[in-house]
Design a protein around this motif. Sequence first.
Motif, PDB file in Angstrom:
ATOM      1  N   GLN A  99     -20.576  32.061 -17.089  1.00  0.00           N
ATOM      2  CA  GLN A  99     -20.645  32.564 -18.464  1.00  0.00           C
ATOM      3  C   GLN A  99     -21.684  31.754 -19.218  1.00  0.00           C
ATOM      4  O   GLN A  99     -21.628  30.527 -19.227  1.00  0.00           O
ATOM      5  N   THR A 152     -22.850  35.941 -23.509  1.00  0.00           N
ATOM      6  CA  THR A 152     -22.085  36.270 -24.702  1.00  0.00           C
ATOM      7  C   THR A 152     -23.042  36.687 -25.816  1.00  0.00           C
ATOM      8  O   THR A 152     -24.261  36.558 -25.680  1.00  0.00           O
ATOM      9  N   THR A 153     -22.494  37.159 -26.914  1.00  0.00           N
ATOM     10  CA  THR A 153     -23.339  37.600 -28.035  1.00  0.00           C
ATOM     11  C   THR A 153     -24.099  36.440 -28.663  1.00  0.00           C
ATOM     12  O   THR A 153     -25.109  36.658 -29.318  1.00  0.00           O
ATOM     13  N   SER A 154     -23.645  35.205 -28.447  1.00  0.00           N
ATOM     14  CA  SER A 154     -24.347  34.052 -29.032  1.00  0.00           C
ATOM     15  C   SER A 154     -25.339  33.409 -28.071  1.00  0.00           C
ATOM     16  O   SER A 154     -26.057  32.488 -28.444  1.00  0.00           O
ATOM     17  N   SER A 155     -25.415  33.898 -26.822  1.00  0.00           N
ATOM     18  CA  SER A 155     -26.349  33.295 -25.865  1.00  0.00           C
ATOM     19  C   SER A 155     -27.772  33.716 -26.193  1.00  0.00           C
ATOM     20  O   SER A 155     -28.010  34.705 -26.881  1.00  0.00           O
ATOM     21  N   GLN A 156     -28.722  32.956 -25.670  1.00  0.00           N
ATOM     22  CA  GLN A 156     -30.135  33.299 -25.817  1.00  0.00           C
ATOM     23  C   GLN A 156     -30.446  34.480 -24.908  1.00  0.00           C
ATOM     24  O   GLN A 156     -29.871  34.623 -23.834  1.00  0.00           O
ATOM     25  N   ASP A 157     -31.368  35.334 -25.340  1.00  0.00           N
ATOM     26  CA  ASP A 157     -31.747  36.479 -24.522  1.00  0.00           C
ATOM     27  C   ASP A 157     -32.270  36.021 -23.162  1.00  0.00           C
ATOM     28  O   ASP A 157     -32.981  35.025 -23.058  1.00  0.00           O
ATOM     29  N   TYR A 208     -22.487  36.526 -16.894  1.00  0.00           N
ATOM     30  CA  TYR A 208     -22.484  37.282 -18.135  1.00  0.00           C
ATOM     31  C   TYR A 208     -22.890  36.416 -19.315  1.00  0.00           C
ATOM     32  O   TYR A 208     -22.688  35.216 -19.337  1.00  0.00           O
TER      33      TYR A 208
END
Length: 114
Positions: free
Chosen positions: A70, A100-105, A98
């Motif tokens: 993650q 998360t919405t806060s991860s870097q692209d 996967y």
Amino acid sequence: MGAYSDYLLASPAIPAKADTSVCGTIASNTTWTSPGNNYIVTCDVTVNAGVTLTIQSGVEVRFDPGTSLQVVGTLVATGATFTSNSAPPAKGDWGRIYFTTSSQDAVFDVAVTT
């Protein structure tokens, strides 16, 4: 000339593959190094927010059954291989990677041949 035992025969060093078990939280910037080495994910691994996991080219990341990666922070993996730790590897025998919405692209480095 001396006897055969008097001569030193040199051969190039062949690096041994090493297995490094990884499990849990990555809380500081980390690099998985040494192309040819295997990193074995033995339980779920999480890359914390604000943290970068860099996986060098040639490194193989193998996942035990049901384990996942993650990414809440950043994952940089160019030329790394992600696969199962099962023998033989089978589709679906490990979890997933996967973001998360806060991860870097994610940025993919894909070589295309025709």
